[in-house]
Design a protein around this motif. Sequence first.
Motif, PDB file in Angstrom:
ATOM      1  N   LYS A 107       0.826  -1.205   0.000  1.00  0.00           N
ATOM      2  CA  LYS A 107       0.000   0.000   0.000  1.00  0.00           C
ATOM      3  C   LYS A 107       0.861   1.257   0.000  1.00  0.00           C
ATOM      4  CE  LYS A 107      -4.043   2.034   0.199  1.00  0.00           C
ATOM      5  NZ  LYS A 107      -5.093   1.851  -0.835  1.00  0.00           N
ATOM      6  N   THR A 108       1.990   1.220   0.679  1.00  0.00           N
ATOM      7  CA  THR A 108       2.888   2.371   0.713  1.00  0.00           C
ATOM      8  C   THR A 108       3.486   2.641  -0.656  1.00  0.00           C
ATOM      9  OG1 THR A 108       3.429   1.919   3.030  1.00  0.00           O
ATOM     10  CG2 THR A 108       4.942   3.350   1.818  1.00  0.00           C
ATOM     11  N   MET A 109       3.814   1.586  -1.381  1.00  0.00           N
ATOM     12  CA  MET A 109       4.408   1.750  -2.704  1.00  0.00           C
ATOM     13  C   MET A 109       3.372   2.000  -3.793  1.00  0.00           C
ATOM     14  SD  MET A 109       7.332   1.609  -1.577  1.00  0.00           S
ATOM     15  CE  MET A 109       8.098   0.996  -0.066  1.00  0.00           C
TER      16      MET A 109
ATOM     17  N   SER B 125       9.523   4.494  10.299  1.00  0.00           N
ATOM     18  CA  SER B 125       9.564   4.542   8.836  1.00  0.00           C
ATOM     19  C   SER B 125       9.225   3.172   8.262  1.00  0.00           C
ATOM     20  CB  SER B 125      10.962   4.964   8.366  1.00  0.00           C
ATOM     21  OG  SER B 125      11.911   3.951   8.681  1.00  0.00           O
ATOM     22  N   ILE B 126       8.949   3.142   6.970  1.00  0.00           N
ATOM     23  CA  ILE B 126       8.671   1.860   6.325  1.00  0.00           C
ATOM     24  C   ILE B 126       9.893   0.952   6.386  1.00  0.00           C
ATOM     25  CG2 ILE B 126       9.281   2.708   4.013  1.00  0.00           C
ATOM     26  CD1 ILE B 126       6.474   0.170   4.879  1.00  0.00           C
ATOM     27  N   GLN B 127      11.077   1.532   6.337  1.00  0.00           N
ATOM     28  CA  GLN B 127      12.297   0.724   6.457  1.00  0.00           C
ATOM     29  C   GLN B 127      12.384   0.079   7.834  1.00  0.00           C
ATOM     30  OE1 GLN B 127      12.106   3.987   5.582  1.00  0.00           O
ATOM     31  NE2 GLN B 127      13.794   4.579   4.228  1.00  0.00           N
ATOM     32  N   GLU B 128      12.075   0.867   8.877  1.00  0.00           N
ATOM     33  CA  GLU B 128      12.130   0.340  10.242  1.00  0.00           C
ATOM     34  C   GLU B 128      11.053  -0.703  10.473  1.00  0.00           C
ATOM     35  OE1 GLU B 128      13.914   4.271  12.547  1.00  0.00           O
ATOM     36  OE2 GLU B 128      11.764   4.150  12.089  1.00  0.00           O
ATOM     37  N   LEU B 129       9.876  -0.460   9.919  1.00  0.00           N
ATOM     38  CA  LEU B 129       8.805  -1.444  10.047  1.00  0.00           C
ATOM     39  C   LEU B 129       9.223  -2.779   9.453  1.00  0.00           C
ATOM     40  CD1 LEU B 129       5.841  -2.336  10.566  1.00  0.00           C
ATOM     41  CD2 LEU B 129       5.332  -1.497   8.256  1.00  0.00           C
TER      42      LEU B 129
END
Length: 320
Positions: free
Chosen positions: A206-208, A294-298
């Motif tokens: 969904k983020t992308m 962040s999405i990276q941390e998630l």
Amino acid sequence: MFLLFGLISLVSCTKREEVAIQRLDQQLFSGKSSDDIRNVLNQNPSVAQLYFNANGAGNDTALVNELYTRVNDPELNVLYQQVQTEFGDMADLKGQLSEAFANIKNDFPDFRPPRVVTVMSGFLGTDLLVSDSLVVIALDYFAGPNAKYRPQGPNFPQYILRRYQKDYIVPAIVFALSDKYNATNPADQTLLADMVYYGKGYVFTKTMLPEVDNSFIIGYTEQQLVETYNAQDLVWAHFIDNQLLYQTNPAVKQRYLNERPFTAEIGPKAPGAIARWVGWRIVSRYFDESSNVSIQELMANADARQIFQQSGYKGQIEEE
């Protein structure tokens, strides 16, 4: 191998470069001889090996002969023409892939967009092949409900066959690509860990692809999405009352994770793979509530229990 969920909605300003899609389907069906088919395979050894399981690309005589027979079959050529009409110049797929790849690259700089190839072989191979370096889309699978021929057999019940349409392709590709970044703890074999894994994959997708409808991400109908969202307190109560979150029995987990027409243990209106949906709710609440994550941390967080606990999810519907 998805609005109402409280997921973030981002408008990307990331610079995009158009994704090139190699039309191997057109190259195959323009082949006039076995040598033409052999040349296509020799020029695309990775597709021949990974998608068609070729033994030496164009040296696989059995594969060459089978493909030659198929591309010259009059009935299959009817389907081929329908595929060409349905997909046209691929502008919509190119646009979605360009957006997704640019957004992934922006958040994960090590990402290298894979080569994207389309094929058609009369369902000789799988529907989608996704790896770090290669994506193969079998267009015949996704020709839509009005196509003359559709995939058949026990692996294609109607609730699965319904998703074999163009709009489901790119979300499925992005979800598959999310696996590379989706950290897990191999020691945690609980249902909750599996739920969070799927939830992270859906949030990544969904983020992308922020403008893509959730139904194309998880594969539920719009009605299923609305009904499940509105009844999530009952769904959650079932998980808690039956102590499912920390269940490790594979047979029990499969009842809630696997594709089914509905989750009989809950009721006829509960979609199959309901645990994946609940996992999406958990992770989306965690991601929304933790605005500093962040999405990276998630994606790097392999602690499913922490994500669940910090999400605060208890089957509640967000207040408007």
